[in-house]
Enzyme design. Sequence first.
Site, PDB file in Angstrom:
ATOM      1  CG  ASP A  58      69.015  84.029 -46.306  1.00  0.00           C
ATOM      2  OD1 ASP A  58      69.664  83.692 -47.305  1.00  0.00           O
ATOM      3  OD2 ASP A  58      69.080  83.397 -45.226  1.00  0.00           O
ATOM      4  CE  LYS A  63      72.651  84.750 -46.750  1.00  0.00           C
ATOM      5  NZ  LYS A  63      72.488  84.121 -47.935  1.00  0.00           N
TER       6      LYS A  63
HETATM    7  N1  GLU Z   1      69.461  84.508 -49.830  1.00  0.00           N
HETATM    8  C1  GLU Z   1      69.661  83.891 -51.096  1.00  0.00           C
HETATM    9  C2  GLU Z   1      70.937  83.090 -51.095  1.00  0.00           C
HETATM   10  O1  GLU Z   1      71.400  82.646 -50.084  1.00  0.00           O
HETATM   11  C3  GLU Z   1      69.553  84.864 -52.247  1.00  0.00           C
HETATM   12  C4  GLU Z   1      70.545  85.972 -52.254  1.00  0.00           C
HETATM   13  C5  GLU Z   1      70.296  87.036 -53.322  1.00  0.00           C
HETATM   14  O2  GLU Z   1      69.387  86.867 -54.111  1.00  0.00           O
HETATM   15  O3  GLU Z   1      71.048  88.018 -53.321  1.00  0.00           O
HETATM   16  O4  GLU Z   1      71.488  82.789 -52.118  1.00  0.00           O
END
Ligand code: GLU
Length: 425
Positions: A150, A110
Amino acid sequence: MITKESVKMGMYDNVMHQFNKAANLIDLNPSVRKILSSTNTEIVVHFPVKLDNGKVEVFTGYRVQHNNALGPYKGGLRYHPTVDMDAAKALASWMTWKTSLAGIPYGGGKGGVNIDPSKYSIAELERITRRFTFALGDNIGPEHDIPAPDVNTTPQIMAWIADTYMSTKSTNERSKYSHVVTGKPVAAGGLAGRDRATGYGVVVSLKEWAKLRKSSLKDKTYILQGFGNVGYWASIFMAENGAKLIGVQDASGSIYNKDGINPKDLFNHTESNNGAIAGYKKATSFPNQDFFGIDCNILIPAAMGNQITSENDFKIKAEVVAEGANGPIDSEASERLFGMGVDVLPDIYCNSGGVIASYFEWLQNRNGEMWTMEEVLSKLEFKMKDSFQRLIETAKKYNTDWRTAAYIQAIQRVEQAYIQRGIFP
Ligand code: GLU
């Protein structure tokens, strides 16, 4: 009120508390525990961007790669003033647990940029995104670390990331790399239904909860914190299931209507109001501190982390909290809600629809396929139901809460991979 400050209280501590509780219960292998208590890689980049006024600003971006025992790192990039190393570490760890619980072949990553995107023009956001992607270089990659949307990051932003990354490769190879990022617009290699997948998954998890409690979502009242992508789509699918939205809160304020708020109508209002719910005429505004105390069946926090704390948890009247956001309940409040008998559908399960659909997009790109929306949503529903069953069984087996059960499932899968493969060299 969704505040910046309330997000800043030790998010990584929160994750470690949750992790340790589960690790203790299963007597996790001590070497594996050591590995999983740390992140693998923590990247900070500072990069210059020319603004519309001709001046140059230097921005700070992050990417944390928590663990890749099960596959390439996977997880979103957020553009928000709260993005820092602590937040990135916490959110990356949650991705490891989320993908493992969902049974998809990914690890956790992330990151994001520490900015308030509303202060920049579209052209500036494009340059910030492209330069951030360039600064990350081969720290991301379609078989290594795959970002996604996100908070405040849109399909358009994903398309710029894909285009920038692909442009750095040789012409002969470029087209092989579109799965460097997921959540792209459909015309740019995105997946039909990826936009609504997280909200859809939140509602599937609530339907499973209702079934377990021998009930349904029909005529259930609910309140929603956050009216971004997750909150909006969750409210659309809640309406399809006959549930009634009676309160909404976002950074601009809180609104209430006991007779129900129409999600599409509210969305139309936000479209001409800088994305804010404030000033919506078909509901009354009320003090932010009274939001969680609204009498309702269901609460969906779908905004930022650490919103439900010991300062407001006791006000909650809902029977169930469905964590559309990542980490909306801090550790202390989490324990208290379990004690109060409130069901909590934990984030690493409840909002996993987004990353599950990302996995489908990645497969679609990798295999040169085109999936239909119906296929996507039905496969997603199947996976969410499967996770729910495993979560409930694990909670029974270990006599524990659903969050801890979700961690147990997720940790055991990673533990197995380490034990079978061993540690290099
Ligand atoms: N940001 C989203 C999450 O927290 C999606 C992440 C993704 O699809 O890789 O799960």
